[in-house]
Design an enzyme around this catalytic site. Structure first.
Site, PDB file in Angstrom:
ATOM      1  N   ASP A 207       0.830  -1.204   0.000  1.00 50.27           N
ATOM      2  CA  ASP A 207       0.000   0.000   0.000  1.00 50.27           C
ATOM      3  C   ASP A 207       0.868   1.260   0.000  1.00 50.27           C
ATOM      4  O   ASP A 207       1.943   1.272   0.605  1.00 50.27           O
ATOM      5  CB  ASP A 207      -0.906  -0.028   1.244  1.00 50.27           C
ATOM      6  CG  ASP A 207      -2.076   0.927   1.119  1.00 50.27           C
ATOM      7  OD1 ASP A 207      -2.276   1.518   0.042  1.00 50.27           O
ATOM      8  OD2 ASP A 207      -2.803   1.086   2.117  1.00 50.27           O
TER       9      ASP A 207
ATOM     10  N   HIS B 200       2.926   3.234  -9.021  1.00 49.16           N
ATOM     11  CA  HIS B 200       2.724   1.796  -9.261  1.00 49.16           C
ATOM     12  C   HIS B 200       3.963   1.180  -9.932  1.00 49.16           C
ATOM     13  O   HIS B 200       4.363   0.060  -9.598  1.00 49.16           O
ATOM     14  CB  HIS B 200       1.477   1.553 -10.110  1.00 49.16           C
ATOM     15  CG  HIS B 200       0.195   1.939  -9.430  1.00 49.16           C
ATOM     16  ND1 HIS B 200      -0.098   1.574  -8.136  1.00 49.16           N
ATOM     17  CD2 HIS B 200      -0.871   2.672  -9.850  1.00 49.16           C
ATOM     18  CE1 HIS B 200      -1.287   2.050  -7.803  1.00 49.16           C
ATOM     19  NE2 HIS B 200      -1.785   2.729  -8.821  1.00 49.16           N
TER      20      HIS B 200
ATOM     21  N   LEU C 109      10.528 -20.846  -4.329  1.00 43.37           N
ATOM     22  CA  LEU C 109       9.629 -19.860  -3.712  1.00 43.37           C
ATOM     23  C   LEU C 109       8.343 -19.815  -4.523  1.00 43.37           C
ATOM     24  O   LEU C 109       8.391 -19.669  -5.748  1.00 43.37           O
ATOM     25  CB  LEU C 109      10.299 -18.473  -3.728  1.00 43.37           C
ATOM     26  CG  LEU C 109       9.404 -17.264  -3.419  1.00 43.37           C
ATOM     27  CD1 LEU C 109       8.918 -17.300  -1.970  1.00 43.37           C
ATOM     28  CD2 LEU C 109      10.153 -15.955  -3.679  1.00 43.37           C
TER      29      LEU C 109
HETATM   30  C1  FPP Z   1      -1.832   0.196  -3.372  1.00 44.75           C
HETATM   31  O1  FPP Z   1      -1.390   1.519  -3.496  1.00 44.75           O
HETATM   32  C2  FPP Z   1      -1.368  -0.614  -4.477  1.00 44.75           C
HETATM   33  C3  FPP Z   1      -2.153  -1.210  -5.399  1.00 44.75           C
HETATM   34  C4  FPP Z   1      -3.616  -1.109  -5.439  1.00 44.75           C
HETATM   35  C5  FPP Z   1      -1.598  -2.000  -6.474  1.00 44.75           C
HETATM   36  C6  FPP Z   1      -0.387  -2.810  -6.129  1.00 44.75           C
HETATM   37  C7  FPP Z   1       0.393  -2.920  -7.353  1.00 44.75           C
HETATM   38  C8  FPP Z   1       1.725  -2.840  -7.417  1.00 44.75           C
HETATM   39  C9  FPP Z   1       2.622  -2.779  -6.251  1.00 44.75           C
HETATM   40  C10 FPP Z   1       2.327  -2.821  -8.746  1.00 44.75           C
HETATM   41  C11 FPP Z   1       3.077  -4.052  -9.058  1.00 44.75           C
HETATM   42  C12 FPP Z   1       2.260  -5.259  -9.113  1.00 44.75           C
HETATM   43  C13 FPP Z   1       2.240  -6.101 -10.137  1.00 44.75           C
HETATM   44  C14 FPP Z   1       1.619  -7.436  -9.949  1.00 44.75           C
HETATM   45  C15 FPP Z   1       2.805  -5.780 -11.431  1.00 44.75           C
HETATM   46  P1  FPP Z   1      -2.466   2.658  -3.617  1.00 44.75           P
HETATM   47  O2  FPP Z   1      -2.594   3.038  -5.038  1.00 44.75           O
HETATM   48  O3  FPP Z   1      -3.740   2.251  -2.946  1.00 44.75           O
HETATM   49  O4  FPP Z   1      -1.765   3.800  -2.807  1.00 44.75           O
HETATM   50  P2  FPP Z   1      -2.459   4.955  -1.963  1.00 44.75           P
HETATM   51  O5  FPP Z   1      -3.227   4.288  -0.848  1.00 44.75           O
HETATM   52  O6  FPP Z   1      -1.302   5.751  -1.471  1.00 44.75           O
HETATM   53  O7  FPP Z   1      -3.343   5.714  -2.910  1.00 44.75           O
END
Ligand code: FPP
Length: 244
Positions: free
Chosen positions: A22, A39, A133
């Site tokens: 997150d 991301h 893994l």
């Molecule tokens: C949360 O941050 C993250 C996500 C909803 C997506 C997780 C994805 C990645 C880490 C990218 C890599 C993954 C793959 C499988 C390629 P948020 O956008 O909710 O952050 P915020 O709470 O600060 O808005």
């Protein structure tokens, strides 16, 4: 699935680590950048996290890549996340194979586009013989829905006369979940300072140690993972029993 893999052990390394990655959006916002940059940086953090888990001898890493609630985000962000998944899998697969990583995807595939369904299916097939893994990617995953689907299948078996209601116990129920055969997480980490499960592995986390890190996911580095594991190792896991 039933109890965490390190049941009864103290201070041992976790066998299964789950991560709610997150804070990508806040990381980008703090820099005046579009969310996709956060991301992208999050994908980099994931890249080394997989390597570090492999080096530490962790057997399972489960990551929350896209929740069933994430469809509520603006369409362009959903498209960006799916695009990132495509790029990531295509680019990383050879390296993951080389490292002995097995990929497994959990979550509802019905709403995913055809090419993503094919890509994740191929990634699972390509890596199925690997055993160093296992990386479990939760994609369009929601734990309550997973539990409802399991209950529905058991009810259907009971109606068909294949199962008596009294035969349904915790191991039988666990076998109907998408995580069947995978030990429960020992340690669940959520980054960015948020302290909730957000519909992630609700059944599986019954006895999991929760560690909340203030670090935003794109900044989460090997030292932060080591710190979370050290925190886990300091905890005394009692599974409801009294302390000695
Ligand atoms: C949360 O941050 C993250 C996500 C909803 C997506 C997780 C994805 C990645 C880490 C990218 C890599 C993954 C793959 C499988 C390629 P948020 O956008 O909710 O952050 P915020 O709470 O600060 O808005």
């Amino acid at each position: 699935m039933g109890v965490p893999a390190t049941y009864g052990q103290k201070s041992s390394a976790p066998v299964h680590v789950a991560i709610i990655m997150d804070g990508n959006g806040r990381w980008a916002k703090a820099r005046g950048l579009p969310r996709i940059v956060g991301h992208n940086q999050g994908a980099e953090a994931l890249r080394w996290t997989i390597r570090h888990c492999s080096a530490l001898g962790i057997a399972y890493l489960t990551i929350y890549a896209f929740s069933s609630e994430n469809w509520k985000r603006p369409q362009h962000e959903v498209d960006d996340l799916m695009g990132l998944l495509r790029i990531y899998l295509n680019r990383e697969l050879p390296e993951l194979v080389k490292e002995g990583v097995r990929l497994k995807f959990i979550g509802d595939r019905d709403r995913l586009s055809r090419d993503v369904v094919d890509l994740i299916g191929e990634s699972e097939k390509t890596t199925e013989a690997n055993s160093r893994l296992t990386v479990v990617v939760a994609l369009n995953y929601g734990s309550r829905n997973e539990i409802v689907q399991a209950a529905r299948r058991l009810a259907e078996s009971a109606i068909d006369g294949k199962l008596l209601p009294e035969e349904i116990d915790e191991p039988v129920f666990s076998r109907e979940l998408t995580t069947a055969g995978i030990p429960d997480p020992d340690l669940l980490i959520r980054t960015s300072g948020e302290q909730r499960l957000s519909n992630f592995l609700l059944w599986q986390s019954a006895y999991t140690e929760l560690v909340f890190s203030p670090v935003l996911w794109p900044d989460f580095g090997p030292d932060d993972l080591d710190a979370a594991i050290s925190e886990f190792q300091r905890r005394e896991r009692r599974y409801g029993a009294s302390s000695g």
